[in-house]
Design a protein around this motif. Structure first.
Motif, PDB file in Angstrom:
ATOM      1  N   MET A 159      19.347 -18.998  62.110  1.00 13.23           N
ATOM      2  CA  MET A 159      20.759 -19.323  62.301  1.00 13.23           C
ATOM      3  C   MET A 159      21.321 -20.306  61.290  1.00 13.23           C
ATOM      4  O   MET A 159      22.527 -20.515  61.251  1.00 13.23           O
ATOM      5  N   HIS A 160      20.492 -20.921  60.457  1.00 11.70           N
ATOM      6  CA  HIS A 160      20.996 -21.923  59.520  1.00 11.70           C
ATOM      7  C   HIS A 160      20.060 -22.066  58.317  1.00 11.70           C
ATOM      8  O   HIS A 160      18.845 -22.004  58.472  1.00 11.70           O
ATOM      9  N   TRP A 161      20.655 -22.268  57.138  1.00 15.23           N
ATOM     10  CA  TRP A 161      19.903 -22.514  55.904  1.00 15.23           C
ATOM     11  C   TRP A 161      20.357 -23.823  55.283  1.00 15.23           C
ATOM     12  O   TRP A 161      21.514 -24.234  55.429  1.00 15.23           O
ATOM     13  N   TRP A 162      19.461 -24.462  54.519  1.00 13.49           N
ATOM     14  CA  TRP A 162      19.742 -25.695  53.789  1.00 13.49           C
ATOM     15  C   TRP A 162      18.770 -25.795  52.625  1.00 13.49           C
ATOM     16  O   TRP A 162      17.909 -24.931  52.440  1.00 13.49           O
ATOM     17  N   LEU A 163      18.899 -26.847  51.853  1.00 16.99           N
ATOM     18  CA  LEU A 163      18.014 -27.080  50.705  1.00 16.99           C
ATOM     19  C   LEU A 163      17.088 -28.255  50.978  1.00 16.99           C
ATOM     20  O   LEU A 163      17.478 -29.229  51.616  1.00 16.99           O
ATOM     21  N   TYR A 164      15.883 -28.146  50.459  1.00 21.40           N
ATOM     22  CA  TYR A 164      14.907 -29.227  50.528  1.00 21.40           C
ATOM     23  C   TYR A 164      14.575 -29.604  49.087  1.00 21.40           C
ATOM     24  O   TYR A 164      14.122 -28.761  48.306  1.00 21.40           O
ATOM     25  N   HIS A 165      14.860 -30.840  48.735  1.00 18.82           N
ATOM     26  CA  HIS A 165      14.633 -31.317  47.374  1.00 18.82           C
ATOM     27  C   HIS A 165      13.156 -31.660  47.214  1.00 18.82           C
ATOM     28  O   HIS A 165      12.629 -32.531  47.903  1.00 18.82           O
ATOM     29  N   LYS A 166      12.487 -30.960  46.310  1.00 19.91           N
ATOM     30  CA  LYS A 166      11.036 -31.083  46.164  1.00 19.91           C
ATOM     31  C   LYS A 166      10.585 -32.458  45.681  1.00 19.91           C
ATOM     32  O   LYS A 166       9.578 -32.979  46.146  1.00 19.91           O
ATOM     33  N   LYS A 167      11.330 -33.035  44.765  1.00 21.74           N
ATOM     34  CA  LYS A 167      10.926 -34.313  44.180  1.00 21.74           C
ATOM     35  C   LYS A 167      11.083 -35.475  45.169  1.00 21.74           C
ATOM     36  O   LYS A 167      10.195 -36.309  45.303  1.00 21.74           O
ATOM     37  N   SER A 168      12.193 -35.519  45.872  1.00 20.33           N
ATOM     38  CA  SER A 168      12.463 -36.640  46.780  1.00 20.33           C
ATOM     39  C   SER A 168      12.088 -36.347  48.239  1.00 20.33           C
ATOM     40  O   SER A 168      12.156 -37.237  49.077  1.00 20.33           O
ATOM     41  N   HIS A 169      11.701 -35.091  48.520  1.00 14.89           N
ATOM     42  CA  HIS A 169      11.358 -34.674  49.887  1.00 14.89           C
ATOM     43  C   HIS A 169      12.525 -34.943  50.848  1.00 14.89           C
ATOM     44  O   HIS A 169      12.346 -35.447  51.947  1.00 14.89           O
ATOM     45  N   THR A 170      13.730 -34.584  50.391  1.00 17.97           N
ATOM     46  CA  THR A 170      14.960 -34.855  51.123  1.00 17.97           C
ATOM     47  C   THR A 170      15.685 -33.554  51.441  1.00 17.97           C
ATOM     48  O   THR A 170      15.751 -32.651  50.607  1.00 17.97           O
ATOM     49  N   TYR A 217      22.171 -20.905  48.865  1.00 18.29           N
ATOM     50  CA  TYR A 217      21.644 -20.037  47.813  1.00 18.29           C
ATOM     51  C   TYR A 217      22.373 -20.258  46.485  1.00 18.29           C
ATOM     52  O   TYR A 217      21.751 -20.301  45.424  1.00 18.29           O
ATOM     53  N   LEU A 218      23.678 -20.428  46.545  1.00 17.26           N
ATOM     54  CA  LEU A 218      24.460 -20.655  45.337  1.00 17.26           C
ATOM     55  C   LEU A 218      24.049 -21.960  44.649  1.00 17.26           C
ATOM     56  O   LEU A 218      23.808 -21.989  43.436  1.00 17.26           O
ATOM     57  N   ILE A 219      23.946 -23.034  45.412  1.00 15.11           N
ATOM     58  CA  ILE A 219      23.520 -24.322  44.828  1.00 15.11           C
ATOM     59  C   ILE A 219      22.109 -24.191  44.256  1.00 15.11           C
ATOM     60  O   ILE A 219      21.835 -24.626  43.137  1.00 15.11           O
ATOM     61  N   TYR A 220      21.219 -23.592  45.019  1.00 11.01           N
ATOM     62  CA  TYR A 220      19.838 -23.346  44.572  1.00 11.01           C
ATOM     63  C   TYR A 220      19.839 -22.611  43.231  1.00 11.01           C
ATOM     64  O   TYR A 220      19.170 -23.022  42.281  1.00 11.01           O
ATOM     65  N   SER A 221      20.602 -21.533  43.147  1.00  7.75           N
ATOM     66  CA  SER A 221      20.646 -20.707  41.934  1.00  7.75           C
ATOM     67  C   SER A 221      21.257 -21.432  40.740  1.00  7.75           C
ATOM     68  O   SER A 221      20.826 -21.240  39.611  1.00  7.75           O
ATOM     69  N   MET A 222      22.267 -22.255  41.008  1.00  9.77           N
ATOM     70  CA  MET A 222      22.984 -22.927  39.918  1.00  9.77           C
ATOM     71  C   MET A 222      22.286 -24.178  39.402  1.00  9.77           C
ATOM     72  O   MET A 222      22.542 -24.605  38.286  1.00  9.77           O
ATOM     73  N   THR A 223      21.418 -24.785  40.230  1.00  9.31           N
ATOM     74  CA  THR A 223      20.934 -26.129  39.891  1.00  9.31           C
ATOM     75  C   THR A 223      19.412 -26.246  39.809  1.00  9.31           C
ATOM     76  O   THR A 223      18.843 -27.252  40.197  1.00  9.31           O
ATOM     77  N   GLY A 224      18.763 -25.241  39.289  1.00  5.81           N
ATOM     78  CA  GLY A 224      17.336 -25.382  39.018  1.00  5.81           C
ATOM     79  C   GLY A 224      16.402 -24.526  39.837  1.00  5.81           C
ATOM     80  O   GLY A 224      15.208 -24.485  39.559  1.00  5.81           O
ATOM     81  N   GLY A 225      16.896 -23.868  40.863  1.00  5.97           N
ATOM     82  CA  GLY A 225      16.061 -22.960  41.644  1.00  5.97           C
ATOM     83  C   GLY A 225      14.785 -23.598  42.151  1.00  5.97           C
ATOM     84  O   GLY A 225      14.776 -24.743  42.605  1.00  5.97           O
ATOM     85  N   ASP A 226      13.684 -22.850  42.040  1.00  5.14           N
ATOM     86  CA  ASP A 226      12.388 -23.295  42.550  1.00  5.14           C
ATOM     87  C   ASP A 226      11.853 -24.556  41.888  1.00  5.14           C
ATOM     88  O   ASP A 226      11.028 -25.246  42.478  1.00  5.14           O
ATOM     89  N   ALA A 227      12.294 -24.853  40.703  1.00  8.73           N
ATOM     90  CA  ALA A 227      11.821 -26.067  40.029  1.00  8.73           C
ATOM     91  C   ALA A 227      12.333 -27.329  40.725  1.00  8.73           C
ATOM     92  O   ALA A 227      11.703 -28.388  40.648  1.00  8.73           O
ATOM     93  N   VAL A 228      13.470 -27.215  41.416  1.00  6.51           N
ATOM     94  CA  VAL A 228      14.111 -28.372  42.033  1.00  6.51           C
ATOM     95  C   VAL A 228      14.107 -28.291  43.558  1.00  6.51           C
ATOM     96  O   VAL A 228      13.875 -29.293  44.232  1.00  6.51           O
ATOM     97  N   TRP A 229      14.354 -27.107  44.085  1.00 10.70           N
ATOM     98  CA  TRP A 229      14.608 -26.943  45.516  1.00 10.70           C
ATOM     99  C   TRP A 229      13.632 -25.981  46.183  1.00 10.70           C
ATOM    100  O   TRP A 229      13.074 -25.107  45.544  1.00 10.70           O
ATOM    101  N   GLN A 230      13.571 -26.129  47.489  1.00 10.63           N
ATOM    102  CA  GLN A 230      13.006 -25.087  48.340  1.00 10.63           C
ATOM    103  C   GLN A 230      14.138 -24.706  49.297  1.00 10.63           C
ATOM    104  O   GLN A 230      14.725 -25.581  49.943  1.00 10.63           O
ATOM    105  N   LEU A 231      14.447 -23.423  49.355  1.00 11.03           N
ATOM    106  CA  LEU A 231      15.410 -22.935  50.346  1.00 11.03           C
ATOM    107  C   LEU A 231      14.692 -22.904  51.686  1.00 11.03           C
ATOM    108  O   LEU A 231      13.619 -22.308  51.805  1.00 11.03           O
ATOM    109  N   ARG A 232      15.251 -23.578  52.662  1.00 10.04           N
ATOM    110  CA  ARG A 232      14.645 -23.625  53.992  1.00 10.04           C
ATOM    111  C   ARG A 232      15.661 -23.124  55.009  1.00 10.04           C
ATOM    112  O   ARG A 232      16.866 -23.181  54.768  1.00 10.04           O
ATOM    113  N   GLY A 233      15.152 -22.664  56.136  1.00 13.48           N
ATOM    114  CA  GLY A 233      16.078 -22.207  57.148  1.00 13.48           C
ATOM    115  C   GLY A 233      15.430 -21.730  58.418  1.00 13.48           C
ATOM    116  O   GLY A 233      14.209 -21.742  58.574  1.00 13.48           O
ATOM    117  N   THR A 234      16.304 -21.309  59.309  1.00 14.11           N
ATOM    118  CA  THR A 234      15.948 -20.638  60.552  1.00 14.11           C
ATOM    119  C   THR A 234      16.753 -19.350  60.557  1.00 14.11           C
ATOM    120  O   THR A 234      17.469 -19.063  59.594  1.00 14.11           O
TER     121      THR A 234
END
Length: 163
Positions: free
Chosen positions: A101-112, A82-99
């Motif tokens: 038990m675990h969360w991570w970032l999905y980069h929208k442009k590179s699908h990574t 959440y911190l990285i998401y908030s600091m580095t572009g939010g929805d324009a750059v990332w999708q916060l994904r998770g279950t």
């Protein structure tokens, strides 16, 4: 002899953690569109990964004592993603994904997938965890959850030197 074995085991785990941290910092360079006013993504990743190793960070952010038998990033996935998401572009750059038990970032442009705390899991577990993931706004959370998450993210930023 048992104490010596534990010492070398802990030292080896820390060396592996540091090696994975270096890989994360290098991979963060690939996300050129993810940056803040004051820090690059590689700098953010470096500072977060270093802060996870500090007992004070565990105490202040997670409200618990750091355990030597777990990966230093254990427990920080939601907050740091959440911190990285908030600091580095939010929805324009990332999708916060998770279950649940675990969360991570999905980069929208590179699908990574970009997972700053992936080392808390065995690498064989991760593909299944990622496969089960979905956008976090689809997970069962409420406004109070996000208020607490934002507060913890600000605390983590402070102890990581990202203010």
């Amino acid at each position: 002899m048992k104490g010596t074995d534990q010492f070398y085991s802990a030292k080896n785990k820390l060396a592996q953690y540091n090696q994975e941290s270096n890989k994360l910092v290098l991979s963060a360079i690939n996300f050129e569109d993810a940056y803040s006013e004051n820090f690059t993504l590689p700098e953010i990743v470096y500072l977060l990964r270093e802060s996870f190793k500090k007992r004070l960070t565990h105490h202040r952010v997670l409200g618990e004592e750091m355990r030597d038998d777990i990966d230093p990033s254990d427990g920080f996935c939601m907050i740091s993603s959440y911190l990285i998401y908030s600091m580095t572009g939010g929805d324009a750059v990332w999708q916060l994904r998770g279950t649940n038990m675990h969360w991570w970032l999905y980069h929208k442009k590179s699908h990574t997938i970009f997972d700053v705390t992936h080392t808390q899991f065995d690498s064989k577990q991760l593909p299944e965890i990622y496969k089960m993931g979905r956008p976090v706004n689809e997970l069962k959370t409420d406004e109070m959850f996000y208020d607490v998450l934002k507060e913890k993210a600000l605390t983590l930023a402070k102890y990581a030197g990202l203010e």
